[in-house]
Design a protein around this motif. Structure first.
Motif, short mmCIF file in Angstrom:
data_model
loop_
_atom_site.label_atom_id
_atom_site.label_comp_id
_atom_site.label_asym_id
_atom_site.label_seq_id
_atom_site.Cartn_x
_atom_site.Cartn_y
_atom_site.Cartn_z
N ALA A 241 42.98 -24.42 -9.65
CA ALA A 241 42.79 -24.94 -11.01
C ALA A 241 42.64 -23.73 -11.94
O ALA A 241 41.62 -23.55 -12.59
CB ALA A 241 41.55 -25.83 -11.06
N GLY A 242 43.69 -22.90 -11.98
CA GLY A 242 43.59 -21.62 -12.67
C GLY A 242 44.30 -21.56 -14.00
O GLY A 242 44.51 -20.47 -14.54
N ASN A 243 44.73 -22.72 -14.55
CA ASN A 243 45.45 -22.73 -15.84
C ASN A 243 46.64 -21.77 -15.71
O ASN A 243 47.29 -21.74 -14.67
CB ASN A 243 44.48 -22.35 -16.97
N CYS A 244 46.94 -20.96 -16.71
CA CYS A 244 48.12 -20.09 -16.60
C CYS A 244 47.75 -18.68 -16.14
O CYS A 244 48.48 -17.74 -16.38
CB CYS A 244 48.91 -20.06 -17.90
N TYR A 245 46.61 -18.53 -15.47
CA TYR A 245 46.16 -17.20 -15.06
C TYR A 245 46.43 -16.88 -13.60
O TYR A 245 46.12 -15.78 -13.16
CB TYR A 245 44.65 -17.06 -15.32
N LEU A 246 46.95 -17.82 -12.84
CA LEU A 246 47.11 -17.56 -11.39
C LEU A 246 48.21 -16.55 -11.12
O LEU A 246 48.18 -15.84 -10.12
CB LEU A 246 47.39 -18.87 -10.65
N GLN A 254 53.79 -21.04 -11.44
CA GLN A 254 54.01 -20.35 -12.71
C GLN A 254 55.29 -20.83 -13.40
O GLN A 254 55.36 -20.85 -14.63
CB GLN A 254 54.10 -18.86 -12.40
N LYS A 255 56.30 -21.18 -12.58
CA LYS A 255 57.58 -21.56 -13.16
C LYS A 255 57.52 -22.86 -13.94
O LYS A 255 58.37 -23.15 -14.76
CB LYS A 255 58.61 -21.75 -12.03
N LYS A 256 56.51 -23.68 -13.63
CA LYS A 256 56.44 -25.02 -14.24
C LYS A 256 55.62 -25.04 -15.52
O LYS A 256 55.47 -26.10 -16.14
CB LYS A 256 55.80 -26.00 -13.25
N ILE A 257 55.02 -23.92 -15.86
CA ILE A 257 54.23 -23.91 -17.10
C ILE A 257 54.60 -22.69 -17.94
O ILE A 257 55.01 -21.66 -17.42
CB ILE A 257 52.70 -23.91 -16.83
N MET A 258 54.43 -22.88 -19.24
CA MET A 258 54.69 -21.77 -20.17
C MET A 258 53.39 -21.51 -20.92
O MET A 258 52.84 -22.42 -21.53
CB MET A 258 55.78 -22.18 -21.15
N PRO A 259 52.87 -20.28 -20.85
CA PRO A 259 51.64 -20.03 -21.59
C PRO A 259 51.91 -19.96 -23.08
O PRO A 259 52.91 -19.39 -23.51
CB PRO A 259 51.17 -18.67 -21.06
N ALA A 260 51.05 -20.56 -23.87
CA ALA A 260 51.11 -20.43 -25.34
C ALA A 260 49.70 -20.13 -25.81
O ALA A 260 48.74 -20.30 -25.05
CB ALA A 260 51.63 -21.72 -25.96
N ARG A 312 55.37 -17.58 -28.77
CA ARG A 312 56.22 -16.41 -28.52
C ARG A 312 55.47 -15.25 -27.87
O ARG A 312 55.99 -14.17 -27.75
CB ARG A 312 56.93 -15.97 -29.79
N GLY A 313 54.23 -15.50 -27.47
CA GLY A 313 53.54 -14.52 -26.64
C GLY A 313 52.95 -13.34 -27.39
O GLY A 313 52.41 -12.45 -26.76
N ASP A 348 48.47 -24.14 -21.10
CA ASP A 348 49.52 -24.18 -20.08
C ASP A 348 50.47 -25.35 -20.37
O ASP A 348 50.25 -26.48 -19.94
CB ASP A 348 48.91 -24.31 -18.67
N LEU A 349 51.53 -25.05 -21.12
CA LEU A 349 52.47 -26.11 -21.49
C LEU A 349 53.36 -26.46 -20.30
O LEU A 349 53.88 -25.57 -19.63
CB LEU A 349 53.38 -25.62 -22.61
#
Ligand SMILES: Cc1cc2nc3c(=O)[nH]c(=O)nc-3n(C[C@H](O)[C@H](O)[C@H](O)COP(=O)(O)OP(=O)(O)OC[C@H]3O[C@@H](n4cnc5c(N)ncnc54)[C@H](O)[C@@H]3O)c2cc1C
Length: 435
Positions: A241-246, A254-260, A312-313, A348-349
């Motif tokens: 359960a690491g959100n987008c930090y794993l 990681q491939k299934k989420i895009m950090p915003a 856009r990071g 985590d979009l």
């Protein structure tokens, strides 16, 4: 240096950290330990799963890379919102009535977890009821009407009221909104105090929590194990359960989420009278744009104003300056008010903006993809994952019907993807403003 090392074991500088009810102080993992379940991540999703499991007598170890509630769960807008991005009608069209009904029930149950857990464990997090969805442009009025009808059709158990432009003044002293929807069943809270309260609740029922213990590697199979720099946990099952930090620790996720990124500012205290004039009903407010504003009052009369989601990071250099500009568009009367705190965080979009729970590899499960709307969903996702781990797969199985896709271009082409996404949402909002 990793993002966790940069944090140096501290919460970010936010209004929440400055007004926290004490602090958690759990040791780092320096040994090899065993448990029924090892949870990775001390946000709402991980803590919710851990509490559910420990309440049923499971032995649980929870590993958090920094501090409990360090990421989104301890720095969000505090808006306790139900519903799912796909909408109940949308879910029914794609997956049938039963699935949509289950998700309608899960959403309400997620809210009840928050309210009931606070009572059960004495969590003091300034929980308040009342939530306004605000319409800025003509098409939003139709959205509001549709949403009210949808809630009624799906037997939403709380009063909702469609608001005229004039009614909006009972909630927000701003000329920006032409209507809205008031919902008595949603609300707001102090997110970090809630997270700290959940961490203490988990520890009180036997969850062994380790902070400053980033998981660096995971193995799956019959003896799934997680490894930190100084220790390891061998468990029967693992929950990620690491959100987008794993990152590379769980590369397939990681491939299934895009950090915003999204940002929040806290003004100086406005004084009781001025705060009451600004938001008379003390409800939380969120507008209906894609790149939206969300705001509410804190218990000490500050305006907490969030928004400016960036795909856009690259975060703004001066968050306070950028966010203040947005705040003054809603509340020009606050031009004389200082900004005391400004901070941001990652969301985590997922491609379809629905969260997912699932199996990563043998005996390793995960929850992710809360897409900026995770306070309630992360709590219920934690419970559904705990059910799965305990052998009750019914609701977990229904959740699997919602398919999740990888972002096109994988992680390499994310940056152009961010830019496209950003421009697309900006254009959609612009189009709504012109109609
Ligand atoms: C600024 C902001 C405003 C928001 N506003 C709202 C709102 O008003 N309402 C709403 O519903 N949602 C909101 N959200 C979204 C919501 O906060 C999140 O969806 C939710 O908190 C996610 O919970 P989580 O447990 O999945 O993740 P997180 O709370 O991010 O927790 C994940 C944890 O895992 C830890 N971790 C990660 N990798 C490792 C590792 N390798 N080893 C050990 N630990 C690890 C991290 O340190 C972190 O503490 C907002 C988010 C942000 C950032």
């Amino acid at each position: 240096m990793s993002v966790f090392e940069q944090a140096r074991g501290q919460h970010i500088n936010s209004y929440y950290a400055a007004s926290a009810n004490g602090a958690t102080d759990f040791p780092a993992l320096t040994d090899n330990v065993e448990a029924d379940v090892c949870v990775v991540g001390g946000g709402y999703a991980g803590m919710s799963a851990a509490i559910e499991l420990a309440e049923q007598g499971y032995s649980v170890v929870l590993l958090e890379a920094v501090k409990m509630g360090w990421a989104a769960s301890g720095r969000n807008g505090g808006q306790i919102i139900g519903g799912w991005n796909a909408g109940y009608d949308g879910l029914a069209n794609s997956f049938g009535y039963d699935t949509a009904k289950l998700f309608a029930d899960l959403s309400e149950e997620g809210k009840r977890i928050i309210y009931q857990r606070a009572e059960k464990y004495g969590i003091n997090a300034d929980i308040k009821k009342g939530y306004v969805t605000a319409a800025m442009y003509q098409p939003h009025l139709a959205d509001v009407q549709h949403y009210a009808e949808e809630l009624s059709k799906w037997h939403y158990p709380h009063a909702v009221t469609v608001l005229s432009q004039q009614d909006m003044q009972q909630h927000v002293a701003s000329d920006r909104y032409i209507g809205g929807l008031y919902d008595e069943g949603s609300g707001h809270f102090h997110p970090l105090n809630y997270a700290i309260g959940e961490a203490k609740a988990a520890a009180s029922i036997g969850v062994r929590i380790f902070e400053n213990s980033a998981v660096l590697n995971i193995t799956s199979g019959d003896d799934p194990t997680v490894y930190t720099a100084q220790g390891r946990v061998k468990a029967k099952q693992i929950i990620l359960a690491g959100n987008c930090y794993l990152g590379k620790t769980a590369a397939k996720l990681q491939k299934k989420i895009m950090p915003a990124s999204t940002f929040v500012i806290a003004t100086e205290p406005l004084g009781a009278e001025r705060a009451k004039q600004l938001m008379p009903s003390d409800a939380a407010v969120c507008d209906l744009r894609h790149i939206l504003d969300y705001f509410r009052l804190s218990v000490d009369g500050r305006l907490l104003f969030g928004g400016k989601t960036i795909y856009r990071g690259v975060d703004p250099k001066d968050i306070a300056k950028v966010m203040r500009k947005g705040m003054l568009k809603v509340f020009p009367q606050l031009a004389d008010v200082n900004i005391d705190y400004a901070w941001g965080g990652h969301i985590d979009l997922s491609v379809n903006r629905m969260p997912s729970v699932g199996e990563y590899e043998g005996n390793v499960y995960f929850a992710q993809g809360f897409s900026g709307h995770g306070v309630v969903p992360a709590h219920i996702a934690g419970r559904v994952l705990a059910e799965k781990v305990m052998g009750n797969t019914e609701r977990y199985d229904v959740w699997q019907q919602i398919k999740h896709y990888s972002f096109p271009g994988g992680t390499l082409l994310r940056k152009p993807g961010f830019l496209l996404g950003s421009s697309f949402f900006y254009l959609q909002d612009l189009w709504a403003s012109l109609r």
